[in-house]
Structures are given as structure tokens and as C-alpha cells.
Design an enzyme around this catalytic site. Structure first.
Site, PDB file in Angstrom:
ATOM      1  N   CYS A 123       0.820  -1.217   0.000  1.00 12.07           N
ATOM      2  CA  CYS A 123       0.000   0.000   0.000  1.00 12.07           C
ATOM      3  C   CYS A 123       0.854   1.268   0.000  1.00 12.07           C
ATOM      4  O   CYS A 123       0.325   2.374  -0.148  1.00 12.07           O
ATOM      5  CB  CYS A 123      -0.941  -0.010   1.196  1.00 12.07           C
ATOM      6  SG  CYS A 123      -1.855  -1.554   1.317  1.00 12.07           S
ATOM      7  N   HIS A 258      -3.243   6.648   2.649  1.00  9.93           N
ATOM      8  CA  HIS A 258      -3.705   5.346   2.166  1.00  9.93           C
ATOM      9  C   HIS A 258      -5.110   5.086   2.696  1.00  9.93           C
ATOM     10  O   HIS A 258      -5.387   5.306   3.880  1.00  9.93           O
ATOM     11  CB  HIS A 258      -2.728   4.270   2.635  1.00  9.93           C
ATOM     12  CG  HIS A 258      -3.231   2.882   2.419  1.00  9.93           C
ATOM     13  ND1 HIS A 258      -3.803   2.493   1.234  1.00  9.93           N
ATOM     14  CD2 HIS A 258      -3.257   1.795   3.239  1.00  9.93           C
ATOM     15  CE1 HIS A 258      -4.161   1.216   1.334  1.00  9.93           C
ATOM     16  NE2 HIS A 258      -3.843   0.786   2.526  1.00  9.93           N
ATOM     17  N   ASN A 289     -10.323  -0.404  -0.227  1.00  8.09           N
ATOM     18  CA  ASN A 289      -8.866  -0.331  -0.114  1.00  8.09           C
ATOM     19  C   ASN A 289      -8.269  -1.004  -1.350  1.00  8.09           C
ATOM     20  O   ASN A 289      -8.442  -2.201  -1.550  1.00  8.09           O
ATOM     21  CB  ASN A 289      -8.443  -1.046   1.179  1.00  8.09           C
ATOM     22  CG  ASN A 289      -6.939  -1.165   1.336  1.00  8.09           C
ATOM     23  OD1 ASN A 289      -6.169  -0.867   0.421  1.00  8.09           O
ATOM     24  ND2 ASN A 289      -6.510  -1.610   2.504  1.00  8.09           N
TER      25      ASN A 289
HETATM   26  C1  LIG Z   1      -9.824  -4.891  10.067  1.00  7.92           C
HETATM   27  C2  LIG Z   1     -10.485  -3.881  10.951  1.00  7.92           C
HETATM   28  C3  LIG Z   1     -11.564  -3.132  10.191  1.00  7.92           C
HETATM   29  C4  LIG Z   1     -11.179  -4.611  12.119  1.00  7.92           C
HETATM   30  O1  LIG Z   1     -11.804  -3.667  12.937  1.00  7.92           O
HETATM   31  P1  LIG Z   1     -11.530  -3.650  14.516  1.00  7.92           P
HETATM   32  O2  LIG Z   1     -12.302  -2.531  15.041  1.00  7.92           O
HETATM   33  O3  LIG Z   1     -10.029  -3.610  14.730  1.00  7.92           O
HETATM   34  O4  LIG Z   1     -12.141  -5.025  14.942  1.00  7.92           O
HETATM   35  P2  LIG Z   1     -11.553  -6.101  15.988  1.00  7.92           P
HETATM   36  O5  LIG Z   1     -10.725  -7.081  15.240  1.00  7.92           O
HETATM   37  O6  LIG Z   1     -10.940  -5.399  17.155  1.00  7.92           O
HETATM   38  O7  LIG Z   1     -12.880  -6.790  16.436  1.00  7.92           O
HETATM   39  C5  LIG Z   1     -13.922  -6.082  17.143  1.00  7.92           C
HETATM   40  C6  LIG Z   1     -15.180  -6.911  17.120  1.00  7.92           C
HETATM   41  O8  LIG Z   1     -15.710  -6.948  15.775  1.00  7.92           O
HETATM   42  C7  LIG Z   1     -15.793  -8.293  15.316  1.00  7.92           C
HETATM   43  N1  LIG Z   1     -15.370  -8.319  13.911  1.00  7.92           N
HETATM   44  C8  LIG Z   1     -14.110  -8.373  13.412  1.00  7.92           C
HETATM   45  N2  LIG Z   1     -14.133  -8.326  12.068  1.00  7.92           N
HETATM   46  C9  LIG Z   1     -15.431  -8.246  11.717  1.00  7.92           C
HETATM   47  C10 LIG Z   1     -16.103  -8.162  10.481  1.00  7.92           C
HETATM   48  N3  LIG Z   1     -15.426  -8.143   9.331  1.00  7.92           N
HETATM   49  N4  LIG Z   1     -17.447  -8.080  10.486  1.00  7.92           N
HETATM   50  C11 LIG Z   1     -18.134  -8.082  11.652  1.00  7.92           C
HETATM   51  N5  LIG Z   1     -17.557  -8.170  12.864  1.00  7.92           N
HETATM   52  C12 LIG Z   1     -16.227  -8.249  12.888  1.00  7.92           C
HETATM   53  C13 LIG Z   1     -14.860  -9.090  16.184  1.00  7.92           C
HETATM   54  O9  LIG Z   1     -15.269 -10.430  16.269  1.00  7.92           O
HETATM   55  C14 LIG Z   1     -14.983  -8.379  17.505  1.00  7.92           C
HETATM   56  O10 LIG Z   1     -16.150  -8.793  18.158  1.00  7.92           O
HETATM   57  P3  LIG Z   1     -16.226  -8.903  19.771  1.00  7.92           P
HETATM   58  O11 LIG Z   1     -16.040  -7.498  20.265  1.00  7.92           O
HETATM   59  O12 LIG Z   1     -17.584  -9.456  19.999  1.00  7.92           O
HETATM   60  O13 LIG Z   1     -15.111  -9.811  20.156  1.00  7.92           O
HETATM   61  C15 LIG Z   1      -9.476  -2.882  11.531  1.00  7.92           C
HETATM   62  O14 LIG Z   1      -8.654  -3.521  12.481  1.00  7.92           O
HETATM   63  C16 LIG Z   1      -8.566  -2.251  10.510  1.00  7.92           C
HETATM   64  O15 LIG Z   1      -9.006  -1.517   9.642  1.00  7.92           O
HETATM   65  N6  LIG Z   1      -7.237  -2.463  10.683  1.00  7.92           N
HETATM   66  C17 LIG Z   1      -6.188  -1.768   9.920  1.00  7.92           C
HETATM   67  C18 LIG Z   1      -6.286  -1.983   8.454  1.00  7.92           C
HETATM   68  C19 LIG Z   1      -5.084  -1.401   7.769  1.00  7.92           C
HETATM   69  O16 LIG Z   1      -4.651  -0.322   8.045  1.00  7.92           O
HETATM   70  N7  LIG Z   1      -4.496  -2.131   6.878  1.00  7.92           N
HETATM   71  C20 LIG Z   1      -3.302  -1.638   6.237  1.00  7.92           C
HETATM   72  C21 LIG Z   1      -2.790  -2.622   5.316  1.00  7.92           C
HETATM   73  S1  LIG Z   1      -3.778  -2.629   3.869  1.00  7.92           S
END
Ligand SMILES: CC(C)(COP(=O)(O)OP(=O)(O)OC[C@H]1O[C@@H](n2cnc3c(N)ncnc32)[C@H](O)[C@@H]1OP(=O)(O)O)[C@@H](O)C(=O)NCCC(=O)NCCS
Length: 333
Positions: A123, A258, A289
Site C-alpha cells: 500500500c 492510504h 482499499n
Molecule cells: C480490520 C479492521 C476493520 C477490524 O476492525 P476492529 O475494530 O479492529 O475489529 P476487531 O478485530 O478489534 O474486532 C472487534 C469486534 O468486531 C468483530 N469483527 C471483526 N471483524 C469483523 C467483520 N469483518 N465483520 C463483523 N464483525 C467483525 C470481532 O469479532 C470483535 O467482536 P467482539 O467485540 O464481539 O469480540 C481494523 O482492524 C482495521 O481496519 N485495521 C487496519 C487496516 C489497515 O490499516 N491495513 C493496512 C494494510 S492494507
């Protein structure tokens, strides 16, 4: 007898002349992808900002998208295709290891026999490419350079993966750079941290797939860890980029990070103290993305929506798998 070599003589500065864009043909709303990941439209919008992502037809490749974006950028730049000295394509999703995307694209846009090479900086790839183009132009290795970020990520997603696949889209963004009388690209802050290679990337190798040890390799990430890295370490990189460019937040016309997650974008804006006058890219909401294509696509859209920012300063930053990152301030075309 000692021979003194003749060196290339470069331009004093470089700048971006024009941008081009191509997006996957199909807008895929959250409703179409939530079932296999047991998610909801509301969760995805709230946690990421994504409403729809664009995905390309089966027969459209990253090469096709790259060629369309590059041709548009070239046409808008006024640079003749035959004057292009180098074509750099940043991509992680071309399903063929070799030949390169860039050589084929160079030929398709009429730039044959320009130097052409692909690079993998995920990215951050487009921002790496801008750093390289600027250096090539200022050393005289090239006069005009086309930098393209191009991805067909839909080929390397797993519809049942909750970590990243639901965020990803297909597209290409391109920039034409050339010599300039005034600075148009600041010093790039770039780097890597391979000790965190496992945080985001492919979940298997092609040889494991061949040997029946793994399914078709697809992208995965440890979302929360990448999220923390972005809002903690990457904000510092963005701040250093501004400081070393001699640019204050209020001097910016635009902020183009990004498009990983709208929450990351908003956190960046808050921590950098960007005033309301700075246009902030939010292309993720309808494009998703698109990895290497994310920054140029977001810049292209922002310029369409806010033509008044043309000629202004934009802070752009890419970060992702590697881990790798790159940021610079550019003068918008
Ligand atoms: C991937 C991303 C959207 C996940 O969101 P998050 O807020 O971190 O979510 P978490 O993994 O902490 O999970 C929080 C809750 O949502 C749930 N969850 C995770 N992914 C989910 C999805 N796709 N749909 C629904 N629920 C989801 C989890 O099970 C968790 O549930 P709980 O609270 O009951 O345990 C986020 O972490 C993200 O955008 N990360 C960075 C991405 C990035 O910068 N990438 C760069 C490289 S391209």
C-alpha cells in the site's frame, strides 16, 4: 590515461503534471459480501467507512486498469508517450510473476522502449514510486516518468475472511512526473519493518498451493495490530514529513493517506491537527482499499470534487504489508 565519465545532468526539481484513474467496473455494496463473514452493513460502515467497493470484471486485469489510468494521466499531462523515459508500476496482485506489468503497460501506452519495472511495496507502492520518479528526474536518469499503482485484489481475496478481504477493491491510479522550475515533491520519509512481516500479507505460498498444502493464497491481516501501528507510528512519519518539508498543517490544501480504514484517516487528521480548510481524501467509502492504487485514486477523486485544491500542497502517505511506509508532500497538478 584517466577517463572521466560523463554523468547524466538532471533537473533542479520535479513535479506531478497530471493524474489518471481507472476503477473496477462493479460497485459491490456491503450487503453483497456480509453473509460469508457474518457481518453487517452497519458494522462495516461504522468500523471502516466502506459503503461499497469497486471490483473489476473477470476479464479485466491489473494491466488493463493500469494502461487506462496511465493513458489518461499522459493525455492530461501534455507529455508525448514517446517522451516517457520510465514506467514504474507498484503492484502486489499481478498473478503472473514475469513478465512485468510495467513493460506491457509501457508498450500499450506508446512509451516503448521506456525503462519499465514493477515494485512491491504494497500500500506504500505509489509513494515509493513518486520518491523514485523524483530522484530519477533530478539525477537526469529520466526526464518524464509515469508512476502507476495498479491492483486487482479481488483475485486474492477469500470471501469468508473477516480480517481484510471485505475491505478490498480493484483499480489503478497513475501520475506523470517531469522537470519543474520549483519544488514539487518534498523529501520522502520511507522505511520498513520486516520484523512485523506476519501482520499483513498472503496466507500461503504458490508452492504450498501447488503441493496441495494450502488453498489458493489470499490476503490476511492482524487488523487491530496494523490499526495501532498506523495511528501510532505512521502519524509520527506524517508529522516528520511535514516538518522536514517545512510545511505546517495550515499550509496544506489536501491530506491523502492510504485508504485503509476511514477511522485511521480521521485519527491521522485529528493527531496532525489539520484545520477544516484541508480537504481530506475519503475515497475508501466507495472504492474500498485498493493497496498500491489507493493514494493516486484518492488524489484523483479529491481533485475532481475540489478543483480549487489544484496547485496546492498535499501530504500523502502509504503504509502496509512488509511492513513498509512512505510519505511526502507534493504539489497537486
Ligand atoms: C480490520 C479492521 C476493520 C477490524 O476492525 P476492529 O475494530 O479492529 O475489529 P476487531 O478485530 O478489534 O474486532 C472487534 C469486534 O468486531 C468483530 N469483527 C471483526 N471483524 C469483523 C467483520 N469483518 N465483520 C463483523 N464483525 C467483525 C470481532 O469479532 C470483535 O467482536 P467482539 O467485540 O464481539 O469480540 C481494523 O482492524 C482495521 O481496519 N485495521 C487496519 C487496516 C489497515 O490499516 N491495513 C493496512 C494494510 S492494507
Amino acid at each position: 590515461m584517466t577517463v572521466t565519465l560523463t554523468e547524466a545532468a538532471g533537473a533542479a526539481h520535479s513535479r506531478i503534471y497530471a493524474l489518471g484513474a481507472a476503477r473496477g467496473q462493479n460497485a459491490v455494496p456491503n450487503a453483497d459480501i456480509i453473509e460469508p463473514i457474518n457481518s453487517s452493513d452497519e458494522w462495516i460502515q461504522k468500523r471502516t467507512g466502506v459503503i461499497t467497493r469497486v471490483r473489476a470484471d473477470k476479464d479485466t486485469s491489473a494491466i488493463d486498469l493500469a494502461a487506462v489510468a496511465a493513458a489518461q494521466a499522459l493525455e492530461r499531462s501534455g507529455v508525448a508517450p514517446s517522451d516517457v523515459d520510465a514506467v514504474i508500476v507498484a503492484t502486489i496482485s499481478n498473478p503472473k510473476q514475469t513478465p512485468s506489468v510495467s513493460a506491457i503497460v509501457a508498450d500499450r501506452i506508446g512509451a516503448n522502449p521506456a525503462a519499465a519495472y514493477d515494485m512491491n511495496a504494497a500500500c506504500a507502492g505509489y509513494c515509493y514510486g513518486i520518491a523514485q520518479a523524483d530522484a530519477l528526474i533530478r539525477t537526469g536518469a529520466a526526464k518524464y516518468v509515469v508512476v502507476i499503482g495498479a491492483e486487482k485484489l479481488s483475485d486474492i481475496i477469500d470471501p469468508t475472511d473477516r480480517s481484510i478481504s471485505f475491505l478490498l477493491g480493484d483499480g489503478a491510479g497513475a501520475a506523470v512526473l517531469g522537470p519543474s522550475d520549483t519544488p514539487g515533491v518534498s523529501k520522502t520519509q520511507w522505511g520498513s519493518d520486516g520484523s512485523k512481516a506476519d501482520l499483513v500479507g498472503m496466507n500461503a505460498t504458490l508452492t504450498q498451493f501447488r503441493d496441495g498444502e494450502a488453498e489458493w493464497p489470499t490476503l490476511r491481516q492482524e487488523g487491530p495490530s496494523v490499526f495501532r501501528w498506523a495511528v501510532w507510528d505512521m502519524v509520527k512519519v506524517a508529522q516528520k514529513t511535514l516538518d522536514e518539508a517545512g510545511v505546517r498543517p495550515e499550509d496544506l490544501a489536501a491530506f491523502i493517506p492510504h485508504q485503509a480504514n476511514m477511522r485511521i484517516v480521521s485519527e491521522f487528521a485529528k493527531q496532525l491537527g489539520l484545520p477544516d480548510t484541508v480537504a481530506i481524501a475519503d475515497d475508501i467509502t466507495t472504492t474500498g482499499n485498493t493497496s498500491a492504487a489507493s493514494v493516486p485514486l484518492a488524489a484523483h477523486r479529491l481533485l475532481e470534487e475540489h478543483p480549487e485544491i489544484s496547485g496546492g500542497l498535499a501530504l500523502q502517505i502509504g503504509f502496509g504489508a512488509g511492513l513498509v511506509f512512505a510519505a511526502q508532500v507534493v504539489v497537486l497538478p
